[in-house]
Structures are given as structure tokens and as C-alpha cells.
Scaffold this motif. Structure first.
Motif, short mmCIF file in Angstrom:
data_model
loop_
_atom_site.label_atom_id
_atom_site.label_comp_id
_atom_site.label_asym_id
_atom_site.label_seq_id
_atom_site.Cartn_x
_atom_site.Cartn_y
_atom_site.Cartn_z
N ASP A 8 12.61 -19.19 24.64
CA ASP A 8 12.93 -19.26 23.22
C ASP A 8 11.64 -19.33 22.41
O ASP A 8 10.75 -20.11 22.70
CB ASP A 8 13.79 -20.52 22.98
N LEU A 9 11.55 -18.48 21.38
CA LEU A 9 10.35 -18.48 20.55
C LEU A 9 10.33 -19.72 19.67
O LEU A 9 11.36 -20.15 19.17
CB LEU A 9 10.32 -17.22 19.69
N ASP A 109 15.74 -14.62 18.82
CA ASP A 109 14.52 -15.20 19.39
C ASP A 109 14.73 -15.95 20.70
O ASP A 109 13.94 -16.81 21.05
CB ASP A 109 13.85 -16.12 18.35
N LYS A 162 9.77 -28.07 23.82
CA LYS A 162 9.13 -27.48 22.63
C LYS A 162 8.12 -28.41 21.96
O LYS A 162 8.32 -29.62 21.99
CB LYS A 162 10.21 -27.10 21.62
MG LIG Z 1 13.71 -20.37 18.58
#
Ligand SMILES: [Mg+2]
Length: 379
Positions: A8-9, A109, A162
Motif C-alpha cells: 500500500d502506498l 494505491d 506504516k
Molecule cells: Mg495508501
């Protein structure tokens, strides 16, 4: 046992805006709503993406812009440019498609990859890390990933890692991994479900897991069972391969074979209208047109013409009619007609050719800038 990678970006829209304008780096940036120079910008829309600097002020996605402005007045507010985000998304997709034979594009994304069986050759973890690096090197965008036995745990791993992180949740440890997390960390658990669970005294996944599925079913219906499964790390959804449509078309077979040319022409134009609408709706442009006819004796003929990328009826109408005239030479009854558009690309139909070129030139320039900054020299 499967090996599923979720990639996932990180703050995708924000990161794209920062590639386009480095002045946005390090500052609270909020995408969504209406831009500054439009009247009424203050009170409309919701946040679609925000930087970590803005999150520190309590701003989050789906929050009304008005509230975000109150919480973080010094933030830069941008309306967002979906077409550009699509283009960057496509770049990332190309990098992934280059490396992985089976992948699913779950949203603009995020991606799922099925790496099952790969461990024998490379080691999934090493491979995933290399893919993550390749994505940022080639696109300038950072991504996080989770690697586990199913989509659910992989995605939850990504979220926990993240930004620019990585988490591998080994087989057998997935239940322990999610146990301490808040129930809202389960994908698809919204505010309503979270509130209801809290009223039931359930805050963590560990506690949710201990509730009998029957009880959850009574409270949440069918979603209750799915909730229980998720709390138990059960998810057997497959990775569904992603394929971008390269053609679009339609055909019509008549009840009664016909020789009525004006009827055939009007049927073709009806078809054309519906198809160009579909193209514009999907923000696509075609570069070839094919017209097909089938005679009553089942002999089928088709003719194709290359065109400048378009989704415009007015430009396509003469092309379609001309192809039909060229095809229909036998003056026999026709059973079926069809139109197909091919070599589809993503593009904005409203723009004229000049604007289109200006835009793609700008994009190419941006790409060159990224390559300079993240090119071979960097790694
Ligand atoms: Mg994302």
C-alpha cells in the motif's frame, strides 16, 4: 499454506503532490474539497488524504474540510487532481506487473500479490523488500507492506507498519499479532460497529474473538459471522488477477435479417453513442475502431481504422459510417453488426489535443525529475 503480500502506498495523494511541488514537503497538507480560489471553498467536501504533519493535529480522511480547517488552519489545502493520481497509480502498477505474475489491484494505491510457492526459490520477505524498494526508486513514491498467510492479516500488517514499513506475520502467529489491536483495526469495521462493540464491552480483537459467533450473528446479522472470522484471522479470499480492459465493444444480432441500410446505419450510431459514453465514463480514449458485419449466411467481415485517441461521437461517427459502407458491399441480408474500440488508454476526453500534449509533456518532465532524484545514483 499461502503467502500473500499486501502493498500500500503511503499517503498516496499527498506524496504525488509533493513530487509535483517540493514546497509541500514537511508541511501539513490536506487534499480534498474545493481549492482556495473557488467561491465557497471553506465549507465544502471532506478530506480525501492528509499528510502525517496534518494528522498530528487530529485531521484524518473523511473528515469534513471545515473541521480540518479549524483543527489545522496553517495547513495547505488542495483540491486534488485525480487524473494525475491515476497516472502515478498506473506507473506503480507497471512496476508491480513487471515483477509479479499474479497480482490484484485492490484500489488506486493498494495491491495484493500471491507469492505462494516462491519461498523455495527466493524467500518471500527478501523479494517483497526488493519490490518495495523498486517501487520507490522508479516512481518516487513510498509504500509499506505486510506479508502473511491471507489478505486480511497482510493488510492489517501493512497498516501497523506504516509509513515506509514492512511487517511479516509468520504462519501460526497471526492470531497473536492481531489480539491486542483495537477492533476498529479490522478492515470494514466502521464507527457504527465500533460503537456497538464498545457498548458490549469489546475493545480489542482478543475480546471479540472470545464472543460466541451465535451472539455476534444476533447482534450484527450476517456481518457478525464475518466479524468473528476476521477476529480469528480466517480469510480465504483469493488474489484476483488484475487485467486492464484494452477493448470495449458491442454487437447486435437482429431478430430478422435485414437489408435496410438506413436502419443499419442508425443502429450503428445508437451503439456508438452508448460506447463512447462508456469510454468517457471510464475516462478512456480509443485509438482504433473496428466495425463488424455478419451476413445471413454467417460469413463475417470486419474492418479496422486507426484514429487519434478520442472518445468523441462527432469525430467517430464519420469513421464508423465509412467503415460500414466499405464493408457492406454484397447487398445481402445482414444478421449482425458490431463496433469495437481498441488500444484504450487512460485520458481526459474534454481536453483538446493541444492541452493533452501540454499535459503529457508536463508529466514527462515530472517523471524525468523523479528519475533524477531517485535514479540509479541513489541505491
Ligand atoms: Mg495508501
Amino acid at each position: 499454506m499461502r503467502s500473500i503480500l499486501h502493498l500500500d502506498l503511503d499517503t498516496f495523494f499527498v506524496s504525488v503532490e509533493r513530487l509535483r511541488n517540493t514546497a509541500f514537503c514537511g508541511k501539513p497538507l490536506i487534499i480534498g474539497g474545493v481549492s482556495h480560489n473557488e467561491p465557497g471553498y471553506q465549507n465544502r467536501g471532506v478530506v480525501s488524504s492528509c499528510s502525517y504533519e496534518a494528522r498530528r493535529f487530529g485531521v484524518h480522511a473523511a473528515m469534513p474540510i471545515k473541521l480540518a480547517r479549524k483543527l489545522c488552519p496553517e495547513a495547505i489545502f488542495l483540491r486534488g487532481d485525480f487524473d494525475t493520481y491515476q497516472k502515478y497509480s498506473k506507473l506503480v502498477t507497471e512496476v508491480i506487473a513487471d515483477q509479479a505474475p499474479i497480482f490484484e489491484k485492490a484500489s488506486i494505491d493498494e495491491f495484493y500479490l500471491d507469492l505462494t510457492g516462491m519461498d523455495r526459490y527466493f524467500g518471500c520477505q527478501k523479494w517483497s523488500g526488493e519490490l518495495q524498494q523498486k517501487v520507490s526508486k522508479e516512481t518516487g513514491l513510498f509504500a509499506s507492506y505486510g506479508l502473511s498467510i491471507n489478505k486480511l492479516i497482510a493488510k492489517m500488517g501493512t497498516t501497523e507498519s506504516k509509513p515506509n514499513g514492512a511487517l511479516c506475520i509468520a504462519a501460526g502467529t497471526e492470531k497473536a499479532f492481531i489480539a491486542p489491536l483495537a477492533v476498529r483495526k479490522i478492515p470494514q469495521v466502521g464507527q457504527m460497529t465500533e460503537r456497538k462493540l464498545r457498548q458490549m464491552g469489546v475493545q480489542t480483537i482478543k475480546v471479540l474473538r472470545e464472543i460466541p459467533p451465535r451472539l455476534l450473528e444476533r447482534e450484527f446479522g450476517k456481518n457478525g459471522i464475518s466479524l468473528w472470522k476476521k477476529a480469528n484471522a480466517i480469510d480465504d479470499r483469493p488474489v484476483v488477477p488484475y487485467r486492464e480492459r484494452k477493448t470495449i465493444g458491442s454487437e447486435k444480432t437482429f431478430q430478422i435479417d435485414t437489408i435496410d441500410v438506413s436502419f443499419l446505419r442508425s443502429e450503428l450510431l445508437k451503439m456508438l453513442k452508448a460506447l463512447t459514453f462508456e469510454l468517457r465514463n471510464e475516462k478512456k480514449l480509443a485509438a482504433t475502431v473496428t466495425v463488424k458485419i455478419r451476413y445471413a449466411d454467417f460469413n463475417t467481415f470486419s474492418k479496422q481504422k486507426k484514429i487519434t485517441h478520442t472518445a468523441d461521437d462527432h469525430l467517430l461517427k464519420p469513421v464508423v459510417l465509412h467503415l460500414f459502407d466499405q464493408l457492406y458491399e454484397r447487398r445481402q441480408r445482414i444478421r449482425m453488426i458490431g463496433i469495437q474500440f481498441g488500444k484504450l488508454v487512460h485520458g481526459h476526453p474534454q481536453m483538446n489535443l493541444f492541452d493533452d500534449q501540454a499535459k503529457s509533456l508536463r508529466l514527462l518532465k515530472e517523471m524525468d525529475g523523479i528519475r533524477k532524484r531517485f535514479g540509479k545514483g541513489i541505491i
